[in-house]
Design an enzyme around this catalytic site. Structure first.
Site, PDB file in Angstrom:
ATOM      1  N   ASP A 675      47.938  47.496  47.127  1.00  0.00           N
ATOM      2  CA  ASP A 675      46.692  48.334  46.360  1.00  0.00           C
ATOM      3  C   ASP A 675      46.483  49.482  47.333  1.00  0.00           C
ATOM      4  OD1 ASP A 675      44.665  48.131  44.303  1.00  0.00           O
ATOM      5  OD2 ASP A 675      43.412  48.290  46.250  1.00  0.00           O
ATOM      6  N   LYS A 679      46.996  53.643  46.024  1.00  0.00           N
ATOM      7  CA  LYS A 679      45.975  54.564  46.237  1.00  0.00           C
ATOM      8  C   LYS A 679      46.544  55.854  46.916  1.00  0.00           C
ATOM      9  CE  LYS A 679      42.199  51.412  45.880  1.00  0.00           C
ATOM     10  NZ  LYS A 679      40.774  50.905  46.324  1.00  0.00           N
TER      11      LYS A 679
END
Length: 813
Positions: A675, A679
């Site tokens: 994750d 980003k």
């Protein structure tokens, strides 16, 4: 002083409506004014009489069946009057005459325009006679006048030209007493007593002629609407009554489809400066619309939006037209000889082409006429083939205050462009009161709505379709429940939720969904979630300012973004998958938004509700160079590593984060580090780097054995890593440092993993679910910029999405 009032067929369509008209008329007469009541035929009767006449040309039996239905309709509308012997005898005489005429038509198999004119007059004559008797029966002093006595025309049929001086003289001579005069609208006669008609809208014209002849203070047209509307209320929900319009505005709006009053009606009123009032016979207490020589000076520049449907455009082009005198004259002369009305014209300044717009029913006849006129040029290829484009509509923005007001056209076309509506042709009159554009029929409804909204004729409107009702999606809907009313009341922004979908089912409603009960409505739906069906429905709705809000983490949904953008639908999302798919796909998303003036907002993909992406975009767009980005990008991992102590092991903190809603349903999605990798890749692409997700170095904090297996196995095995994390924490503490899970972008490379940072470093200050991101640029080199705040949690993420929706809505027309 006389009062002139006119009632149309819809106001006289039933027994109750006729009684209502009688009551309104008596109330006006009770004020002491001699009253002229101009009436149309009962609603629908004129069309039925025409149908009867045309049917009699080939089938007399069927024509008489239709005539019987017309007779029955008059019995239904005037039951009490038809019980009176004198009235019944008169009306039966009328129908016997009609029957004889239809017999004659059936014998010769043709109904001439003169005969047809005579047949249709029975509609007004029957209705006026019956209404006269109703008023007499209820105690009024009333007299019937056949319009042929007072309206004088030439001998043309179905749209005769009025001889104004002779007409005014007859009106003044005939109307002199203090009575209620019931006058047949629409019908007239020539000077040698040949029956004629004034064409469609002729009853309004009759009323205007009488009013002008008698120099009345006002002319009242009573119909079935409240007045002129800012747009067709069947198309625009927020359309409203215009209290005042000028003669010119009324004529423009009427010409382009506002079926309130016939433009010809206004001519006598304009010449005498008499105001015309549009009133609703079903709501006589409402003010209506005043049409006069002046508009309301305080109005918005655009007074109303009108639309004209069933339109075709014909294009005539060729090199042989350039610099050749008389081409336009020949073209429009050929159309005039065929009786074809041209609605709108546009010509290239090079003279290479002429486009004109006509009703679709005339398109083939127009093409044949032009092919005959320009046969030599077509044969020699000086003129190309004459083309027809069907299924079009004209949208007209009308307003007296548009004249001399800069930016009107720009604002109009910006609104159209923002909603991906293609403009086929454009025209503007030299008076600047009207800007007209031609669009595909399928885009007409949306075009009217977006223009209506753009010129502040209604609230700004956005139509939102939400995918995903998990933690963040449900929280977003809760926030919208409490916030939408305030947005409307305080800011004039109407956000309608028109679609909600979870993984199994969806609900879609172009009128909006009651979000106070969305859960029960969604659970009761039997419509399976299908992205392709959703897209087709949104396209079919033709709603203005449609926004797809993707609150899922689905790669499949993200892969569909290009289809929604191509359909002119804006996107707001916290889903990181789209911006971290292939570089090619990312470039396509950016290209679509740039080239089609669409909006794709993904602020919440990094930093939840923090203004991180927008800050980086501002830096890049203003010419700064981003040299390094480092930070704690996961609120979940920030919480876990900042809470890690000797007394509080890793597994306990992960469980606490899970129960607080900080993690994904499967915490391994957070602990894998992917994750965070997504980003930092999003930010890398934002500063202009081209790279793939596989180029990001990821050092996951989880050993392989915990990354595999069931979620139950994960929770059972998780305490086994506590000792290792404690060793890392203790080693860092001994060095005067702390451990943090960080991402960094420097020198074109990205990496993600556990890092030991000194206690003086800005990233050591991370607490709870805060994100801390430090951005070093050429401008912010000695003192880098820091963005800090909550980076996880339902409320802040949902709030960030809601803010994106609101900001986008304010930027849309």
């Amino acid at each position: 002083m006389f009062r002139v009032v006119k009632f149309g067929g819809s106001s006289l369509a039933t027994s109750d409506r006729v009684k209502n008209v009688a009551q309104i008329t008596k109330s006006i007469a009770a004020e002491g004014y001699p009253t002229v009541l101009v009436v149309s035929a009962i609603g629908g009767i004129t069309d039925q009489l025409i149908d009867c006449a045309r049917t009699a040309e080939h089938n007399s039996a069927m024509a008489f069946e239709k005539l019987d239905k017309i007779k029955s309709r008059h019995y239904e509308v005037y039951p009490d009057e038809m019980n009176e012997q004198d009235t019944k005898k008169l009306i039966l005489t009328y129908f016997e005459e009609l029957s004889d005429i239809l017999k004659a038509v059936s014998l010769i198999r043709v109904c001439s325009s003169r005969t047809l004119d005579y047949i249709v007059t029975y509609g007004e004559r029957l209705n006026a006679q019956l209404l006269t008797r109703l008023l007499k029966r209820t105690g009024s002093l009333v007299e019937y006048i056949d319009g042929r006595e007072i309206i004088v025309t030439d001998k043309k049929h179905d749209g005769a030209r009025v001889l104004v001086d002779a007409t005014y003289a007859r009106i003044k001579a005939r109307l002199a007493e203090n009575l209620i005069y019931v006058v047949t609208g629409f019908i007239a006669s020539s000077e040698d007593s040949v029956t004629t008609t004034l064409g469609r809208g002729g009853s309004d014209y009759t009323a205007a002629l009488i009013g002008a002849a008698l120099d009345v203070e006002k002319i009242e047209i009573w119909t079935d609407v409240d007045g002129f509307m800012s747009a067709d209320p069947r198309i625009v929900d927020s359309a409203f009554v215009l209290p005042q319009v000028s003669y010119e505005e009324a004529m423009e709006l009427s010409y382009f489809g506002a079926k309130v009053i016939h433009p010809e009606t206004l001519r006598p009123a304009v010449q005498k400066g008499i105001p015309v009032w549009i009133k609703n016979s079903f709501s006589p207490e409402k003010a209506g619309t005043k049409i006069s020589s002046t508009s309301n000076g305080s109005d918005h520049p655009v007074k109303g939006i009108a639309s004209f449907h069933n339109i075709s455009m014909i294009n005539v082009q060729g090199s042989g037209m350039v610099g050749v005198p008389g081409v336009s004259g020949r073209l429009f002369g050929a159309l005039a000889r065929e009786g074809i009305n041209v609605i709108m014209i546009t010509q290239a300044s090079s003279e290479h082409s002429i486009c004109f717009v006509i009703q679709s029913k005339d398109a083939n006849a127009a093409k044949r006429a032009l092919q005959a006129e320009f046969e030599p040029e077509l044969v020699s290829r000086k003129i190309d083939d004459i083309g027809i484009r069907d299924n079009l509509a004209i949208i007209a923005a009308v307003g007296e205050n548009m004249a001399g007001h800069p930016g009107i056209s720009g604002k109009l076309f910006e609104a159209i462009g923002e909603n991906s509506i293609n403009v086929v042709a454009i025209a503007q009159g030299s008076s600047e009161r009207n800007v007209s554009l031609v669009v595909d029929e399928l885009d007409a409804v949306m075009a009217v709505n977006v223009i209506h909204s753009a010129f502040y004729l209604s609230h700004r409107i956005s139509n939102v379709f939400i995918l995903g009702t998990g933690n963040i999606g449900a929280t977003l809907l809760e926030q919208m429940k409490s916030g939408l009313d305030d947005l409307l009341n305080k800011n004039g922004l109407l956000i309608r939720v028109c679609g909600i979908a979870n993984v199994d089912t969806m609900i879609i409603d172009d009128q909006g969904i009651d979000i106070n009960n969305w859960e029960s409505i969604l659970s009761a739906s039997d419509q399976k979630t299908d992205m392709d069906v959703l897209l087709q429905k949104i396209k079919a709705f033709k709603l203005q300012n449609s926004i797809l809000v993707d609150v899922t983490a689905s790669e499949f949904v993200a892969s569909k973004y290009v289809d929604f953008l191509r359909a002119g639908i804006h996107i707001v999302t916290p889903n990181k998958k789209a911006n971290t798919m292939s570089q090619t796909y990312y470039n396509e998303l950016k290209s679509l938004t740039r080239d089609h003036r669409l909006h794709y907002l993904y602020e919440t993909t990094v930093g939840a509700g923090l203004p991180l992406i927008s800050t980086i975009q501002d830096l890049v767009q203003s010419g700064d160079d981003v040299l390094e980005i480092e930070g704690i990008f996961s609120g979940t991992l920030g919480f876990i590593f900042s809470a890690l102590t000797a007394e509080k092991p890793f597994s306990t903190i992960v469980r606490q984060a899970y129960e607080s809603g900080y993690t994904e349903p499967d915490p391994r999605d957070d602990l894998s580090g992917m994750d965070v990798a997504r980003k930092i890749l999003i930010l890398a692409r934002e500063i202009g780097l081209e790279m793939e997700l596989g180029h990001v170095t990821v050092n996951s904090p989880l050993p392989l054995e915990l990354s595999e297996g069931s979620l139950t196995d994960f929770w059972r095995k998780l305490p086994s890593v506590d000792a290792d994390f404690e060793r890392q924490r203790a080693k860092a503490e001994a060095e005067g440092k702390v451990i943090r899970f960080m991402a960094s972008l420097k020198d074109g490379t990205c990496s993600v993993g556990i890092t030991r940072v000194s206690r003086e470093h800005v990233l050591s200050r991370a607490d709870g679910t805060d994100n801390i991101i430090r951005i070093t640029t050429k401008r912010y080199y000695d003192n880098p910029m820091t963005v800090q705040g909550p980076g996880a949690g339902r409320e802040v993420t949902a709030g960030g999405i809601f803010a994106n929706i609101i900001n986008l809505s304010f930027h849309l027309p």
